[in-house]
Design an enzyme around this catalytic site. Sequence first.
Site, PDB file in Angstrom:
ATOM      1  N   ALA A 151       0.830  -1.206   0.000  1.00  0.00           N
ATOM      2  CA  ALA A 151       0.000   0.000   0.000  1.00  0.00           C
ATOM      3  C   ALA A 151       0.865   1.256   0.000  1.00  0.00           C
ATOM      4  CB  ALA A 151      -0.927  -0.008   1.212  1.00  0.00           C
ATOM      5  N   TYR A 152       1.935   1.238   0.772  1.00  0.00           N
ATOM      6  CA  TYR A 152       2.833   2.395   0.845  1.00  0.00           C
ATOM      7  C   TYR A 152       3.507   2.633  -0.503  1.00  0.00           C
ATOM      8  CZ  TYR A 152       6.712   5.335   2.516  1.00  0.00           C
ATOM      9  OH  TYR A 152       7.615   6.359   2.701  1.00  0.00           O
ATOM     10  N   ALA A 153       4.025   1.572  -1.106  1.00  0.00           N
ATOM     11  CA  ALA A 153       4.682   1.710  -2.403  1.00  0.00           C
ATOM     12  C   ALA A 153       3.698   2.183  -3.465  1.00  0.00           C
ATOM     13  CB  ALA A 153       5.321   0.388  -2.820  1.00  0.00           C
ATOM     14  N   SER A 155       1.172   4.153  -2.980  1.00  0.00           N
ATOM     15  CA  SER A 155       0.955   5.595  -2.776  1.00  0.00           C
ATOM     16  C   SER A 155       2.133   6.399  -3.302  1.00  0.00           C
ATOM     17  CB  SER A 155       0.710   5.892  -1.293  1.00  0.00           C
ATOM     18  OG  SER A 155       1.880   5.774  -0.508  1.00  0.00           O
TER      19      SER A 155
END
Length: 244
Positions: A151-153, A155
């Site tokens: 999810a972080y990547a 974003s």
Amino acid sequence: MADQRVAVVTGASRGIGRTIATTLAKAGQAVVVGYAGNETAAKEVVDQITAAGGRAVAAQADVADERDVAALFDAADEAFGGVDVVVNSAGRLALSPIAELDLDALDDMHRTNIRGSFVIAREAARRVRSGGAIVMLSTSVVGLQFPGYGAYAASKGAVEAMTLILARELRGRDVTVNAVAPGPTATELFFDGKDEQTIERLAKQPPLERLGTPADIAEVAAFLAGTGGRWVNGQVVRANGGII
């Protein structure tokens, strides 16, 4: 000091953003220390800059709120007469395998990392003066594909896309737009939730065999934000010690 460059740095009360703010100040720029909620920490950064002879003010803003962001840039206008450099270091991190990800955490993270980056980029595109620079913060995980960072990547992949497009949209404005993509960096945000074995494993991945430091990242951002980086535009600089 009419010829002094003026920088707005978000997420500047701690971690990489804090070091970017102090590094830009050492390079002679006046700095607006943007922060989300920790006023005490932001004022500490201002005090550190002013004690060293620099110029700085603190300004609170939720980067995903367009009214807050407009007020943040207004603070730069009122204190220093305009904006030449914008570094968007504000970000949120939630680690989880994709199959187990809490969607509320996803929404919170994407509100800050995607919407917030877009709002900052939009205001910067409207206000940064000729000869200026916009620097966004991504992550090397976009290319490294570490499990748990889906999810972080995702974003930050969005941040990289908007960075490269904005650089082209500002044709003729003499404003550079780039992103810095740190690898594992020794910050409070990085250490949170990781055991010693995980930290040691990540530190051994680069050929330089250590974690990055906030100063490592800040120096790259300062280069892109300064006169020496004027011919670098529309790029993502992966500052990660050589992790492949």
